[in-house]
Design an enzyme around this catalytic site. Structure first.
Site, PDB file in Angstrom:
ATOM      1  N   SER A  37       0.854  -1.185   0.000  1.00  0.00           N
ATOM      2  CA  SER A  37       0.000   0.000   0.000  1.00  0.00           C
ATOM      3  C   SER A  37       0.889   1.235   0.000  1.00  0.00           C
ATOM      4  CB  SER A  37      -0.907   0.002   1.244  1.00  0.00           C
ATOM      5  OG  SER A  37      -1.624   1.224   1.351  1.00  0.00           O
ATOM      6  N   ARG A  38       0.331   2.377  -0.357  1.00  0.00           N
ATOM      7  CA  ARG A  38       1.092   3.623  -0.268  1.00  0.00           C
ATOM      8  C   ARG A  38       1.271   4.061   1.171  1.00  0.00           C
ATOM      9  NH1 ARG A  38      -2.393   7.029  -4.549  1.00  0.00           N
ATOM     10  NH2 ARG A  38      -4.009   5.944  -3.374  1.00  0.00           N
ATOM     11  N   TYR A  59       4.085   0.396  -3.170  1.00  0.00           N
ATOM     12  CA  TYR A  59       3.846  -0.570  -4.237  1.00  0.00           C
ATOM     13  C   TYR A  59       5.169  -1.126  -4.763  1.00  0.00           C
ATOM     14  CZ  TYR A  59      -0.868   1.508  -4.410  1.00  0.00           C
ATOM     15  OH  TYR A  59      -2.124   1.952  -4.098  1.00  0.00           O
ATOM     16  N   HIS A  80      -3.502   1.338 -12.927  1.00  0.00           N
ATOM     17  CA  HIS A  80      -3.261  -0.052 -13.310  1.00  0.00           C
ATOM     18  C   HIS A  80      -1.959  -0.235 -14.082  1.00  0.00           C
ATOM     19  CE1 HIS A  80      -7.746  -1.506 -13.062  1.00  0.00           C
ATOM     20  NE2 HIS A  80      -7.233  -1.156 -11.903  1.00  0.00           N
ATOM     21  N   LYS A  98      -9.952  -5.239 -13.795  1.00  0.00           N
ATOM     22  CA  LYS A  98     -10.499  -4.655 -15.025  1.00  0.00           C
ATOM     23  C   LYS A  98     -10.839  -3.181 -14.797  1.00  0.00           C
ATOM     24  CE  LYS A  98     -14.613  -4.305 -13.186  1.00  0.00           C
ATOM     25  NZ  LYS A  98     -15.144  -2.948 -12.898  1.00  0.00           N
ATOM     26  N   ARG A 166     -14.841   8.860  -7.068  1.00  0.00           N
ATOM     27  CA  ARG A 166     -13.957   8.366  -8.137  1.00  0.00           C
ATOM     28  C   ARG A 166     -14.715   8.068  -9.423  1.00  0.00           C
ATOM     29  NH1 ARG A 166     -14.121   3.199  -9.605  1.00  0.00           N
ATOM     30  NH2 ARG A 166     -15.289   1.725  -8.303  1.00  0.00           N
ATOM     31  N   ASP A 179     -16.214   1.117 -15.498  1.00  0.00           N
ATOM     32  CA  ASP A 179     -16.571   0.405 -14.271  1.00  0.00           C
ATOM     33  C   ASP A 179     -17.656  -0.636 -14.504  1.00  0.00           C
ATOM     34  OD1 ASP A 179     -16.223   0.854 -11.050  1.00  0.00           O
ATOM     35  OD2 ASP A 179     -15.090   2.311 -12.215  1.00  0.00           O
TER      36      ASP A 179
END
Length: 325
Positions: A37-38, A59, A80, A98, A166, A179
């Site tokens: 995670s960041r 990451y 991604h 996806k 988002r 999405d």
């Protein structure tokens, strides 16, 4: 004999990462090796919650972890490409949520990178690994409903979503198409392949992403597909595949079905049921493991060519409706 282990890493700690991690517990041979995670705090909490052995506060650290075989990339769409490429360069197999990237050019670069490094890469279109969907493709291939004339599918969320969400942020690849629309499009592609023509229309948000989109596809053999996706109204979220000898109906939640109904003239409707535990992510995880252990660079259920063809369709639709990220 015991199932060989595949050491999993999960990149990002949001909602879909949590659902995937929970379903990994249902997959024989899945070892929860590391999470990245960041935020070191977020990674630590996620690792403790799901039982991952190690937590990385970046990451990049996860991508460099030598004790990870394959990484599930669960970031927002716009991240991604960079996240998946870092994992590929680290020699990891990658299952990337996806859509695989924001556009065809990025997807092609990612596929090329995976082939160059000779590592596994698959887009996480879990619907294609679902047992009910696989049975449907089997029935269609056997000619159970004859020649396929049309497919109808819709996926709409209730909304409305606030401007800061988002789903309305073009920088994150927001909008209904990437999405939600990817599911009707993938269903059609699975059954009919790539269309000869596409016509699309959408209403855009003030931010410039699509909130209500319609797509009509025409195929060389005469079949048609009518699809909608929306972030401002909950639709049936169902699908129908119609042929000359019958129809297959997928109920609400067609993208992760546990049943479907086959209707043919002169016969009683037949319901096929596929109950399963978890959310349904375990099937794609199991397919990844099968491929990795067999040394296969891509899955026949979601090959690179399919991801590229679908991304080309998404690019075409975005061009027609005027959405840019």
């Amino acid at each position: 004999m015991t199932q060989p282990k595949v050491r999993w890493g999960v990149l990002a700690t949001g909602g879909i990462a949590a659902q995937f991690a929970a379903d990994l517990a249902l997959v024989e041979g899945a070892e929860l090796a590391a999470v990245g995670s960041r935020s070191a705090e977020s990674a630590g909490a996620f690792a403790e919650r799901f039982g991952f052995a190690r937590a990385h506060g970046s990451y990049e650290a996860l991508a460099a972890d030598d004790e990870v075989d394959v990484v599930y990339v669960a970031t927002p769409h716009a991240m991604h490409f960079d996240a998946a490429r870092a994992c590929i360069e680290g020699g990891k197999g990658v299952l990337v949520e996806k859509p695989i990237t924001l556009d065809l050019a990025e997807a092609a670069r990612l596929v090329a990178a995976a082939r160059e490094r000779e590592v596994f890469l698959m887009e996480a279109m879990w619907m294609r690994m679902n047992p009910a969907i696989r049975k449907i493709t089997e029935l269609v291939d056997e000619g159970a409903i004859g020649w396929i004339s049309s497919i109808h599918a819709d996926f709409g969320l209730h909304g409305p979503f606030p401007a800061e969400h988002r789903l309305r942020d073009p920088k994150l690849g927001g909008g209904a198409l990437l999405d939600l629309g990817v599911y009707p499009i993938n269903l059609v592609h699975l059954i009919l392949g790539a269309p000869a023509e596409v016509r699309s229309w959408a209403h855009l948000t003030p931010e410039g992403v699509d909130e209500n989109t319609g797509v009509l596809m025409g195929f060389q053999n005469g079949a048609v597909a009518a699809l909608t996706c929306s972030i401002n109204g909950e639709s049936r979220n169902a699908a129908s595949i119609t042929g000359t000898e019958g129809r297959i109906d997928l109920p609400q939640g067609f993208f992760v079905p546990r049943e479907f109904t086959l209707t043919r003239p002169g016969l009683a409707p037949e319901t096929f049921q596929f109950p399963f535990e978890g959310s349904g992510y375990q099937f794609e995880a199991a397919e990844v493991q099968r491929c990795v252990l067999a040394g296969e660079p891509e899955s026949p259920l979601m090959p690179h060519a399919t991801s590229l063809e679908v991304m080309n369709l998404l690019d075409t639709i975005r061009s027609e409706i005027g959405v840019a990220y």
